[in-house]
Every structure is written in structure tokens, then in C-alpha cells.
Design an enzyme around this catalytic site. Structure first.
Site, PDB file in Angstrom:
ATOM      1  N   ASN A 131      -2.724   2.923   6.907  1.00  0.00           N
ATOM      2  CA  ASN A 131      -3.673   1.768   6.560  1.00  0.00           C
ATOM      3  C   ASN A 131      -2.928   0.487   6.511  1.00  0.00           C
ATOM      4  OD1 ASN A 131      -5.793   3.502   6.395  1.00  0.00           O
ATOM      5  ND2 ASN A 131      -5.550   3.490   4.139  1.00  0.00           N
ATOM      6  N   LYS A 171     -19.606   1.294 -12.098  1.00  0.00           N
ATOM      7  CA  LYS A 171     -19.436   2.527 -12.771  1.00  0.00           C
ATOM      8  C   LYS A 171     -18.701   2.399 -14.281  1.00  0.00           C
ATOM      9  CE  LYS A 171     -20.234   5.425  -8.987  1.00  0.00           C
ATOM     10  NZ  LYS A 171     -20.357   4.162  -7.830  1.00  0.00           N
ATOM     11  N   ILE A 193      -9.926  -5.216  -9.105  1.00  0.00           N
ATOM     12  CA  ILE A 193     -11.154  -4.972  -8.439  1.00  0.00           C
ATOM     13  C   ILE A 193     -11.641  -3.626  -9.248  1.00  0.00           C
ATOM     14  CG2 ILE A 193     -12.368  -3.913  -6.204  1.00  0.00           C
ATOM     15  CD1 ILE A 193     -10.454  -6.905  -6.379  1.00  0.00           C
ATOM     16  N   ASP A 234       0.952  -1.263  -0.013  1.00  0.00           N
ATOM     17  CA  ASP A 234      -0.133   0.215  -0.091  1.00  0.00           C
ATOM     18  C   ASP A 234       0.862   1.236   0.032  1.00  0.00           C
ATOM     19  OD1 ASP A 234      -2.254   1.831   0.152  1.00  0.00           O
ATOM     20  OD2 ASP A 234      -3.225   0.413   1.635  1.00  0.00           O
ATOM     21  N   SER A 280     -16.772   0.227   3.355  1.00  0.00           N
ATOM     22  CA  SER A 280     -15.248  -0.015   2.589  1.00  0.00           C
ATOM     23  C   SER A 280     -15.219   1.529   2.255  1.00  0.00           C
ATOM     24  CB  SER A 280     -15.680  -0.709   1.136  1.00  0.00           C
ATOM     25  OG  SER A 280     -16.236   0.076   0.172  1.00  0.00           O
TER      26      SER A 280
END
Length: 205
Positions: free
Chosen positions: A8, A101, A97, A3, A144
Site C-alpha cells: 500500500n 461504531k 479517524i 504505513d 475505502s
């Protein structure tokens, strides 16, 4: 675990080690940014992952409308960097992922993710590429990052009003455990080039 967000990354490392009792020797925790292609190649060469779940994306529609170049550099070019690093490192499969949209996209967020899907589809068609690429499209995953629910909760806590696009607006929702399970299933099922669309159940007003 990879990440670019230090906090996080630290929190999920602590959760896995302290709450889930994963031994530190079983984890590789890497602070890196998918926009940096050379860094991605280094990481993949060092760790040789078998399966990659690519969830790094900017997701806020209005923010990306105001900052379209960031949608391109982070979402599109970041995905290309990962795809190329995965091929070089001989990764077995990469799961992108994506978002609902990306279907008939009408904003920068959807358009950028649609391009990501086209990228992995085009690489999946190449005879000289052994990595299997698949995409999974989601609607709203409750709780999320980027979910609309926290905003609605804040508005309710303040006594309202709750802002919606239209009084008859409906949305599809699923929980984080449901979403994670479906991502894993898609990774197992994919032969290469598929875009999986989740059955999100019944829409909620």
C-alpha cells in the site's frame, strides 16, 4: 507517509510521484508500525510533522470479535504510541479517524475506537500538552478499506444473494473525496478535544 503495509505504501508513493507529479524530495516514505512505540518516537523526532492524520486501525467487526487482543494492541496501544510521540515531537495537531461504531459500542471494533477517542480527549484536557487532538467519526466510506460495498459487489457478481443484517437495514455512505475533505476541515477547525460527527446525508436502504 507512514504505513506498515509495504505494498500500500509503495502504491501511494507511485501515485503521488507519477500521477500527481509530487517531487520525490517533497515526500518522506516510512515503513513502520504504530504498535512499536520506540519506532514511532524515532520517526517523529526525525521528520517533525506538524499535523498527523491517524487512520491506522483494524476495522472488520467479525475479525476483531474473534481476535480481541489485536483490537487492543493495534487500535488502542497504537493510538497511545502516536499520541505520546506527537506530544514529545511538538506536533501541532493530531486528527484521529474514528467510526460511528464508537457511539454506544456493542462490539470490539467500536469499543476499541471509543477508547481511542477517550485517550485523545484526556490528553486534550491536560494543561502541559500543547498538541491539539481531535477525532472524526465516519460511517461507510464507499470504496475505502473495510467498506461493506466490495463484499456486496462480489455477491452481486456471483448472482447473489446479497447478505444483510436485516431486510430493513439502512446505512449512511459518503465518497472518499468527501471523507478526505471533511477530515481536513476537522483538522483545521478543532481547538482540542472535539469529536466531530459527519453529516452523512440521508440513509440508504
Amino acid at each position: 507517509l507512514l504505513d506498515h503495509a509495504e505494498d500500500n505504501l509503495f502504491r501511494i508513493q507511485r501515485e503521488l510521484e507519477d500521477d500527481r507529479h509530487v517531487h520525490p524530495s517533497s515526500l518522506a516514505v516510512v515503513l513502520a508500525d504504530c504498535k512499536e512505540g520506540e519506532r514511532m518516537r524515532e520517526v517523529f523526532a526525525d521528520h517533525r510533522p506538524t499535523v498527523v492524520f491517524h487512520a491506522a486501525a483494524y476495522k472488520h467487526v467479525a475479525m476483531l470479535e474473534s481476535n480481541p487482543m489485536q483490537a487492543v494492541t493495534n487500535n488502542i496501544l497504537g493510538t497511545r504510541n502516536l499520541v505520546e510521540a506527537a506530544i514529545e515531537a511538538g506536533v501541532d495537531r493530531l486528527v484521529l479517524i474514528s467510526t460511528d461504531k464508537a457511539a454506544n459500542p456493542r462490539n470490539m471494533m467500536g469499543q476499541s475506537k471509543a477508547v481511542c477517542e477517550w485517550l485523545i480527549e484526556s490528553y486534550a484536557l491536560r494543561d502541559d500538552v500543547s498538541t491539539r487532538f481531535v477525532a472524526v467519526r465516519f460511517g461507510n466510506v464507499l470504496g475505502s478499506a473495510g467498506s461493506v460495498i466490495p463484499k456486496c459487489q462480489q455477491q452481486i457478481d456471483r448472482g447473489g444473494p446479497v447478505t444483510v443484517t436485516h431486510p430493513e437495514m439502512v446505512r449512511y455512505f459518503m465518497s472518499i473525496p468527501e471523507a478526505a475533505q471533511l477530515v481536513l476541515q476537522a483538522g483545521c477547525m478543532g481547538l482540542g478535544g472535539e469529536i466531530f460527527v459527519m453529516d452523512m446525508g440521508e440513509p440508504v436502504k
